[in-house]
Write a protein that holds these residues in place. Structure first.
Motif, PDB file in Angstrom:
ATOM      1  N   ARG A 193       0.976   1.400  -2.506  1.00 56.72           N
ATOM      2  CA  ARG A 193       0.675  -0.048  -2.799  1.00 56.72           C
ATOM      3  C   ARG A 193       0.240  -0.438  -4.093  1.00 56.72           C
ATOM      4  O   ARG A 193      -0.642   0.155  -4.823  1.00 56.72           O
ATOM      5  CB  ARG A 193      -0.483  -0.336  -1.882  1.00 56.72           C
ATOM      6  CG  ARG A 193      -0.192  -0.215  -0.334  1.00 56.72           C
ATOM      7  CD  ARG A 193      -1.414  -0.001   0.483  1.00 56.72           C
ATOM      8  NE  ARG A 193      -0.990   0.349   1.748  1.00 56.72           N
ATOM      9  CZ  ARG A 193      -1.915   0.954   2.802  1.00 56.72           C
ATOM     10  NH1 ARG A 193      -3.216   1.097   2.537  1.00 56.72           N
ATOM     11  NH2 ARG A 193      -1.231   1.141   4.033  1.00 56.72           N
ATOM     12  N   ASP A 246       4.997   8.490  -1.346  1.00 56.71           N
ATOM     13  CA  ASP A 246       5.814   7.247  -0.611  1.00 56.71           C
ATOM     14  C   ASP A 246       6.830   6.750  -1.641  1.00 56.71           C
ATOM     15  O   ASP A 246       6.523   5.948  -2.777  1.00 56.71           O
ATOM     16  CB  ASP A 246       4.803   6.156  -0.212  1.00 56.71           C
ATOM     17  CG  ASP A 246       5.668   4.993   0.550  1.00 56.71           C
ATOM     18  OD1 ASP A 246       6.619   5.574   1.065  1.00 56.71           O
ATOM     19  OD2 ASP A 246       5.398   4.179   0.633  1.00 56.71           O
ATOM     20  N   TYR A 285       8.030  -3.873   2.272  1.00 57.06           N
ATOM     21  CA  TYR A 285       8.011  -3.629   0.700  1.00 57.06           C
ATOM     22  C   TYR A 285       8.411  -4.568  -0.142  1.00 57.06           C
ATOM     23  O   TYR A 285       9.487  -5.461  -0.087  1.00 57.06           O
ATOM     24  CB  TYR A 285       8.937  -2.369   0.184  1.00 57.06           C
ATOM     25  CG  TYR A 285       8.511  -1.081   0.823  1.00 57.06           C
ATOM     26  CD1 TYR A 285       7.283  -0.210   0.235  1.00 57.06           C
ATOM     27  CD2 TYR A 285       8.980  -0.058   2.042  1.00 57.06           C
ATOM     28  CE1 TYR A 285       6.975   0.853   0.894  1.00 57.06           C
ATOM     29  CE2 TYR A 285       8.539   0.875   2.426  1.00 57.06           C
ATOM     30  CZ  TYR A 285       7.529   1.703   1.853  1.00 57.06           C
ATOM     31  OH  TYR A 285       7.072   2.734   2.496  1.00 57.06           O
ATOM     32  N   VAL A 288       8.336   0.453   6.062  1.00 59.54           N
ATOM     33  CA  VAL A 288       6.968   0.903   5.764  1.00 59.54           C
ATOM     34  C   VAL A 288       6.353   1.313   6.939  1.00 59.54           C
ATOM     35  O   VAL A 288       5.336   2.280   7.113  1.00 59.54           O
ATOM     36  CB  VAL A 288       6.139  -0.248   4.966  1.00 59.54           C
ATOM     37  CG1 VAL A 288       5.865  -1.207   6.044  1.00 59.54           C
ATOM     38  CG2 VAL A 288       5.004   0.463   4.480  1.00 59.54           C
ATOM     39  N   PRO A 330      10.042   5.311  -0.859  1.00 57.42           N
ATOM     40  CA  PRO A 330      10.893   4.891   0.189  1.00 57.42           C
ATOM     41  C   PRO A 330      12.648   4.508  -0.395  1.00 57.42           C
ATOM     42  O   PRO A 330      12.743   4.247  -1.479  1.00 57.42           O
ATOM     43  CB  PRO A 330      10.279   3.466   0.531  1.00 57.42           C
ATOM     44  CG  PRO A 330       9.606   2.909  -0.723  1.00 57.42           C
ATOM     45  CD  PRO A 330       9.209   4.398  -1.134  1.00 57.42           C
ATOM     46  N   HIS A 346       2.548  -3.317  -0.144  1.00 59.26           N
ATOM     47  CA  HIS A 346       3.432  -2.207  -0.079  1.00 59.26           C
ATOM     48  C   HIS A 346       4.244  -2.179  -1.350  1.00 59.26           C
ATOM     49  O   HIS A 346       4.954  -3.442  -1.443  1.00 59.26           O
ATOM     50  CB  HIS A 346       4.010  -2.386   1.104  1.00 59.26           C
ATOM     51  CG  HIS A 346       3.255  -2.197   2.505  1.00 59.26           C
ATOM     52  ND1 HIS A 346       2.057  -1.325   2.488  1.00 59.26           N
ATOM     53  CD2 HIS A 346       3.198  -3.341   3.429  1.00 59.26           C
ATOM     54  CE1 HIS A 346       1.574  -1.640   3.817  1.00 59.26           C
ATOM     55  NE2 HIS A 346       2.193  -2.659   4.326  1.00 59.26           N
ATOM     56  N   GLU A 364      -0.231   7.004   4.056  1.00 58.14           N
ATOM     57  CA  GLU A 364       0.075   5.505   4.111  1.00 58.14           C
ATOM     58  C   GLU A 364       1.025   5.026   2.987  1.00 58.14           C
ATOM     59  O   GLU A 364       1.097   5.943   1.799  1.00 58.14           O
ATOM     60  CB  GLU A 364      -1.159   4.809   4.270  1.00 58.14           C
ATOM     61  CG  GLU A 364      -1.828   4.936   5.601  1.00 58.14           C
ATOM     62  CD  GLU A 364      -2.987   3.996   6.166  1.00 58.14           C
ATOM     63  OE1 GLU A 364      -2.761   2.831   5.518  1.00 58.14           O
ATOM     64  OE2 GLU A 364      -3.880   4.211   6.581  1.00 58.14           O
ATOM     65  N   SER A 365       1.247   3.921   2.932  1.00 55.55           N
ATOM     66  CA  SER A 365       2.154   3.261   1.820  1.00 55.55           C
ATOM     67  C   SER A 365       1.747   3.573   0.424  1.00 55.55           C
ATOM     68  O   SER A 365       0.594   3.314   0.387  1.00 55.55           O
ATOM     69  CB  SER A 365       2.736   2.173   2.171  1.00 55.55           C
ATOM     70  OG  SER A 365       1.720   1.204   2.037  1.00 55.55           O
TER      71      SER A 365
END
Length: 288
Positions: free
Chosen positions: A278, A242, A213, A250, A244, A196, A275-276
């Motif tokens: 990555r 994503d 993360y 996450v 953040p 992440h 989803e995150s």
């Protein structure tokens, strides 16, 4: 230009080698595709976010290799790896040190016991997903068996670094894990990382792994300090949706959706993100 008999024979030989190599590559790719495709619909539902075929191709994993999977958890990647590596392969499940589980806030005795027990249960996890005869063993980063040292082709950290980094200050967990990783690898062995990815910031607050993360530059530095060289990076598992904030965890995103269980509107927003984001990194052992 006239080509002599010996020269033409050499050219033909090179062409034949090229064809055989291409056939072998195609065969290996077909084996990976089969391992990915043979799973249940429930497992394959996450493929769009996890991209297992492209990821394992990028990490140059091949049948018959010896692979160590960090923190295999419920075995989502284990199932693919065990079937792909085949009967000539070996798969190790390498868990976090037992003492690390007690450091998680609000962890229960039952939760800790389950994770500690999971190490010894790794061979059963493998046996539950294949009967192809692959060798399997479980151990922790601080209990690597002597016979494993110098024998591993690939060590894979699939979203497994944030916990190790989170408790680095308390027990040196990340440093110890990366040292163990280097000791396990063959001289030409490599490490694949999916993690992440935090938004780069001047502040270290919230990028220690406690939110899930890590910053990509930090991860690269961790490995370089541990005696590795960066081979390549890829955006296979990137998700630009994503982004953040400094307080976002996450686990607010699918599949956990931990922060929106009682908020349907927020849940829709999190599902829309997916989803995150990555990073996907490949390292090799640096020359001594």
């Amino acid at each position: 230009m006239t080509i002599t008999h010996s020269a033409s024979t050499l050219v033909l030989g090179l062409l034949l080698c090229s064809v055989l190599h291409a056939q072998q590559s195609t065969t290996d790719n077909a084996a990976l595709l089969q391992a990915v495709d043979a799973r249940s619909a429930e497992s394959k539902a996450r493929d769009a976010a996890r991209n297992p075929y492209q990821t394992l191709e990028f990490f140059q994993v091949e049948p018959g290799m010896t692979v160590a999977e960090a923190s295999p958890g419920g075995g989502w990647y284990t199932e693919i790896l065990a079937n792909y590596l085949g009967p000539d392969g070996t798969l190790y499940g390498v868990n976090n040190p037992d003492q690390m589980w007690a450091l998680y806030p609000n962890s229960t005795e039952e939760w800790r016991a389950e994770r500690i027990a999971g190490t010894a249960q790794f061979p059963k996890l493998v046996a539950d997903v294949t009967d192809n005869g692959i060798k399997a063993e479980g151990f922790t980063f601080n209990t690597v068996p002597p016979n494993v040292v110098g024998t591993v082709d690939r060590v894979l950290f699939m979203r497994a670094l944030h916990g190790l980094n989170r408790f680095e200050d308390q027990i040196g967990s990340r440093t110890q894990a990366l040292a163990a990783t280097r000791s396990m690898l063959k001289d030409d062995g490599m490490v694949g990382v999916v993690q992440h990815r935090a938004v780069p910031t001047d502040s270290e607050s919230g990028t220690d792994g406690s939110r899930g993360y890590l910053e990509e530059a930090d991860v690269i530095e961790f490995f370089e300090d541990a005696g590795f060289e960066l081979v390549d990076t890829a955006e296979i598992n990137a998700n630009p949706n994503d982004v953040p904030g400094p307080e976002d965890i996450v686990w607010r995103l699918p599949p956990s959706l931990a922060t929106s269980r009682d908020n349907p509107e927020l849940r829709v927003q999190m599902q829309a993100i997916g989803e995150s984001d990555r990073m996907t990194l490949l390292f090799k052992k640096a020359s001594s």
